[in-house]
Design a protein around this motif. Structure first.
Motif, PDB file in Angstrom:
ATOM      1  N   ARG A 141       5.574   1.675  13.057  1.00 13.28           N
ATOM      2  CA  ARG A 141       5.203   0.254  13.024  1.00 13.28           C
ATOM      3  C   ARG A 141       5.960  -0.555  14.069  1.00 13.28           C
ATOM      4  O   ARG A 141       5.571  -1.679  14.394  1.00 13.28           O
ATOM      5  CB  ARG A 141       5.441  -0.312  11.631  1.00 13.28           C
ATOM      6  CG  ARG A 141       4.436   0.196  10.600  1.00 13.28           C
ATOM      7  CD  ARG A 141       4.550  -0.525   9.284  1.00 13.28           C
ATOM      8  NE  ARG A 141       5.783  -0.208   8.575  1.00 13.28           N
ATOM      9  CZ  ARG A 141       6.094  -0.692   7.386  1.00 13.28           C
ATOM     10  NH1 ARG A 141       5.261  -1.543   6.795  1.00 13.28           N
ATOM     11  NH2 ARG A 141       7.215  -0.349   6.794  1.00 13.28           N
ATOM     12  N   ILE A 247      -4.995   3.157  11.387  1.00 15.10           N
ATOM     13  CA  ILE A 247      -5.640   3.840  10.265  1.00 15.10           C
ATOM     14  C   ILE A 247      -6.900   3.078   9.877  1.00 15.10           C
ATOM     15  O   ILE A 247      -6.869   1.868   9.679  1.00 15.10           O
ATOM     16  CB  ILE A 247      -4.691   3.915   9.045  1.00 15.10           C
ATOM     17  CG1 ILE A 247      -3.411   4.670   9.404  1.00 15.10           C
ATOM     18  CG2 ILE A 247      -5.399   4.578   7.870  1.00 15.10           C
ATOM     19  CD1 ILE A 247      -3.604   6.121   9.709  1.00 15.10           C
ATOM     20  N   GLY A 248      -8.014   3.784   9.811  1.00 14.94           N
ATOM     21  CA  GLY A 248      -9.255   3.197   9.314  1.00 14.94           C
ATOM     22  C   GLY A 248      -9.892   4.172   8.334  1.00 14.94           C
ATOM     23  O   GLY A 248     -10.767   4.957   8.711  1.00 14.94           O
ATOM     24  N   GLU A 252     -12.223  -1.367   2.283  1.00 13.46           N
ATOM     25  CA  GLU A 252     -11.153  -2.359   2.339  1.00 13.46           C
ATOM     26  C   GLU A 252     -10.224  -2.253   1.133  1.00 13.46           C
ATOM     27  O   GLU A 252      -9.020  -2.484   1.246  1.00 13.46           O
ATOM     28  CB  GLU A 252     -11.760  -3.757   2.424  1.00 13.46           C
ATOM     29  CG  GLU A 252     -10.715  -4.849   2.618  1.00 13.46           C
ATOM     30  CD  GLU A 252     -11.348  -6.198   2.884  1.00 13.46           C
ATOM     31  OE1 GLU A 252     -10.595  -7.132   3.180  1.00 13.46           O
ATOM     32  OE2 GLU A 252     -12.588  -6.302   2.798  1.00 13.46           O
ATOM     33  N   ILE A 255      -6.225   1.911  -0.324  1.00 11.50           N
ATOM     34  CA  ILE A 255      -4.908   1.891   0.312  1.00 11.50           C
ATOM     35  C   ILE A 255      -4.217   3.208  -0.005  1.00 11.50           C
ATOM     36  O   ILE A 255      -4.217   3.665  -1.149  1.00 11.50           O
ATOM     37  CB  ILE A 255      -4.055   0.716  -0.197  1.00 11.50           C
ATOM     38  CG1 ILE A 255      -4.725  -0.627   0.152  1.00 11.50           C
ATOM     39  CG2 ILE A 255      -2.658   0.769   0.411  1.00 11.50           C
ATOM     40  CD1 ILE A 255      -3.967  -1.829  -0.354  1.00 11.50           C
ATOM     41  N   THR A 256      -3.624   3.824   1.032  1.00 14.92           N
ATOM     42  CA  THR A 256      -2.886   5.071   0.858  1.00 14.92           C
ATOM     43  C   THR A 256      -1.501   4.909   1.466  1.00 14.92           C
ATOM     44  O   THR A 256      -1.177   3.884   2.079  1.00 14.92           O
ATOM     45  CB  THR A 256      -3.614   6.239   1.541  1.00 14.92           C
ATOM     46  OG1 THR A 256      -3.558   6.054   2.963  1.00 14.92           O
ATOM     47  CG2 THR A 256      -5.068   6.320   1.093  1.00 14.92           C
ATOM     48  N   ASP A 259      -1.275   3.890   5.104  1.00 15.40           N
ATOM     49  CA  ASP A 259      -1.414   2.471   5.443  1.00 15.40           C
ATOM     50  C   ASP A 259      -0.052   1.773   5.482  1.00 15.40           C
ATOM     51  O   ASP A 259       0.093   0.741   6.134  1.00 15.40           O
ATOM     52  CB  ASP A 259      -2.322   1.776   4.430  1.00 15.40           C
ATOM     53  CG  ASP A 259      -3.750   2.294   4.491  1.00 15.40           C
ATOM     54  OD1 ASP A 259      -4.275   2.418   5.602  1.00 15.40           O
ATOM     55  OD2 ASP A 259      -4.322   2.588   3.430  1.00 15.40           O
ATOM     56  N   TRP A 260       0.937   2.320   4.790  1.00 22.84           N
ATOM     57  CA  TRP A 260       2.270   1.721   4.769  1.00 22.84           C
ATOM     58  C   TRP A 260       3.133   2.175   5.943  1.00 22.84           C
ATOM     59  O   TRP A 260       4.107   1.494   6.290  1.00 22.84           O
ATOM     60  CB  TRP A 260       2.973   2.073   3.455  1.00 22.84           C
ATOM     61  CG  TRP A 260       2.374   1.413   2.259  1.00 22.84           C
ATOM     62  CD1 TRP A 260       1.362   1.892   1.474  1.00 22.84           C
ATOM     63  CD2 TRP A 260       2.729   0.147   1.706  1.00 22.84           C
ATOM     64  NE1 TRP A 260       1.062   1.010   0.472  1.00 22.84           N
ATOM     65  CE2 TRP A 260       1.894  -0.086   0.574  1.00 22.84           C
ATOM     66  CE3 TRP A 260       3.677  -0.823   2.041  1.00 22.84           C
ATOM     67  CZ2 TRP A 260       1.983  -1.227  -0.196  1.00 22.84           C
ATOM     68  CZ3 TRP A 260       3.764  -1.952   1.257  1.00 22.84           C
ATOM     69  CH2 TRP A 260       2.919  -2.153   0.157  1.00 22.84           C
ATOM     70  N   ARG A 265      -3.149  -1.029  10.138  1.00 20.01           N
ATOM     71  CA  ARG A 265      -4.082  -0.649   9.087  1.00 20.01           C
ATOM     72  C   ARG A 265      -5.317  -1.537   9.164  1.00 20.01           C
ATOM     73  O   ARG A 265      -5.220  -2.759   9.095  1.00 20.01           O
ATOM     74  CB  ARG A 265      -3.425  -0.780   7.714  1.00 20.01           C
ATOM     75  CG  ARG A 265      -4.305  -0.270   6.573  1.00 20.01           C
ATOM     76  CD  ARG A 265      -4.834  -1.380   5.712  1.00 20.01           C
ATOM     77  NE  ARG A 265      -5.735  -0.883   4.670  1.00 20.01           N
ATOM     78  CZ  ARG A 265      -6.359  -1.644   3.799  1.00 20.01           C
ATOM     79  NH1 ARG A 265      -6.173  -2.952   3.813  1.00 20.01           N
ATOM     80  NH2 ARG A 265      -7.168  -1.119   2.913  1.00 20.01           N
ATOM     81  N   LYS A 267      -9.595  -1.773   7.781  1.00 12.35           N
ATOM     82  CA  LYS A 267     -10.279  -1.379   6.547  1.00 12.35           C
ATOM     83  C   LYS A 267     -11.262  -0.228   6.722  1.00 12.35           C
ATOM     84  O   LYS A 267     -11.447   0.573   5.798  1.00 12.35           O
ATOM     85  CB  LYS A 267     -10.982  -2.588   5.940  1.00 12.35           C
ATOM     86  CG  LYS A 267     -12.002  -3.252   6.870  1.00 12.35           C
ATOM     87  CD  LYS A 267     -12.569  -4.505   6.226  1.00 12.35           C
ATOM     88  CE  LYS A 267     -13.581  -5.189   7.145  1.00 12.35           C
ATOM     89  NZ  LYS A 267     -14.154  -6.392   6.506  1.00 12.35           N
TER      90      LYS A 267
END
Length: 445
Positions: A141, A247-248, A252, A255-256, A259-260, A265, A267
């Motif tokens: 990130r 990540i797609g 929407e 969430i996994t 995604d964190w 991230r 949708k």
């Protein structure tokens, strides 16, 4: 005494009477689902219990009859976003049943979705806390995408609808932006998905200089299909990847863990393509704004210069005449001034020049006369001392083989000698020579 014999039906009925008691009806139990299948409107499954080592310690067959399954399935999906699937931890309200033909089973009449959500959240929380403790949770990130990412490595399943939507959106954008992509195929659901996606990431890392970033995309489907992305090893690889990852996955609401930990991230796969296009369009908009500003400034500058030029063109004829007239006036004034002062300043200089010229002529004449007298004296002395003058006084010069001699010594009889006189030359042959002793000079006391 003969032993009592029961038919199988009688035995099953006896077991049923023992099993189907009040204390075995409408009991809440926790278990892990396995071999979930829907047939004829009924949902069949295996209910498992495992110990801390993952070893199976209990197993029972479960069923949700078609009369209850639509309601239970809808409630569970509404609360968790998932369908019944293998691997889920569930809390079910069951009643023990012993059918004479189909045997023992647990009939499910209700489900507690909060338990399942709690288990999923617990597993996710454990993974995230581990990544944080290892200091890698935020690494990806913290990476930055290029201002206009155009070289994209794609991880998806070949032929998947999500991949097709992504490519169609990306390559048919209205701004005609150009992108370079390559598919690194991977399994996107099931138990083998994490290892397959990690292998694709390793292939991309081996040629990371080719790409601006990575997108991991998968179309929608059952939320249970996304359990592959709730994996520690996969999350750790994404968190530590040297390129930013978008990540797609799914919808929407899905969430996994990825995604964190991923850099970005979005949708859906289409949303990832739209984000890439938006970056390019923003850059185009900025360039267009800058270009328009440059055009405006250039137009204003040209317009101002045209006005100045027109003004200068109007002033130029008058300015040139005025300049010529001022220059002519200065020239006439200077000529008049020069005429007045030239007589006073030039006359003394001319007189001085005449006197200087006369002095130079007189000095030169005197110098020439002196030089001529010296030259005449030198000429007279030279004439007096020259050999011809000596010859005219009666002397001669004798040469043997062109060399003047003053003594007969060394001249053998028969030698040819040449005698030079004032009026000519005599050639002779020597018959004999005689050497006389020179008289010593005497000096008067």
């Amino acid at each position: 005494m003969q032993a009592r014999t029961l038919s199988l039906l009688d035995l099953n009925r006896l077991v049923a009477s023992l099993v189907q008691r009040p204390e075995t009806q409408n009991v809440w139990v926790t278990a892990e689902l396995s071999d979930v299948a829907v047939r004829g409107g009924h949902c069949y499954m295996e209910l498992l219990q495992k110990d801390d080592r993952g070893l199976q310690v209990a197993k029972a067959r479960g069923v949700i009859w078609a009369s209850n399954f639509p309601r239970i399935d809808a409630e569970f999906f509404s609360a968790t976003g998932q369908r019944f699937a293998t691997g889920l931890k569930v809390m079910l309200r069951v009643s023990a049943s012993m059918h004479p033909v189909y045997g023992f089973s647990l009939v499910v009449t209700a489900v507690n979705p909060d338990y399942t959500m709690g288990d999923l959240m617990r597993r996710r929380r454990e993974i995230l806390e581990r990544l944080k403790a290892e200091g890698i949770l935020d690494l990806n990130r913290q990476l930055s995408w290029p201002a206009v990412p155009q070289r994209i490595a794609v991880i998806s399943a070949p032929g998947a609808a999500g991949y097709g939507d992504f490519m169609n959106q990306l390559y048919h954008n209205p701004s005609r932006l150009r992108f370079v992509t390559r598919l690194y195929p991977a399994v996107m659901q099931g138990a083998t998905a994490p290892a397959s996606i990690i292998a694709a990431l390793e292939r991309i890392a081996a040629e990371s200089e080719l790409w601006d970033g990575v997108v991991i995309i998968r179309g929608g489907g059952a939320t249970s299909d996304l359990q592959a992305f709730e994996d520690y090893e996969l999350a750790a690889n994404v968190a530590q990847f040297p390129l930013p990852i978008a990540i797609g996955i799914g919808h929407e609401r899905d969430i996994t863990v990825l995604d964190w930990v991923a850099n970005l991230r979005l949708k859906t796969p289409t949303a990832v393509a739209e984000w890439l296009i938006a970056n390019g369009e923003n850059a185009l908009g900025f360039l267009s704004t800058v270009g328009n500003r440059i055009l405006q400034l250039a137009t204003e500058r040209i317009s101002g210069n045209k006005e100045q030029l027109a003004h200068a063109e109007g002033l130029l004829p008058v300015a040139s005449r005025n300049a010529i007239e001022r220059a002519s006036a200065r020239l006439r004034n200077n000529a008049s001034t020069l005429s007045g002062i030239s007589g006073r300043r030039l006359q003394p200089q001319l007189t001085r020049l005449d006197m200087t010229l006369r002095a130079i002529a007189e000095a030169a004449s005197n110098r020439i006369a002196t030089r001529r007298n010296r030259l005449d004296a030198s000429q007279a002395l030279l004439n007096a001392l020259s050999p011809m003058a000596t010859l005219r006084r009666g002397y001669s010069i004798t040469r043997v083989n062109g060399r003047a001699v003053s003594s007969p010594a060394g001249i053998a009889p028969g030698s040819v000698i040449e005698t030079t006189l004032a009026q000519g030359t005599i050639t002779s042959t020597v018959t004999s020579t005689e050497t006389t002793n020179p008289q010593p000079s005497t000096s008067q006391p």
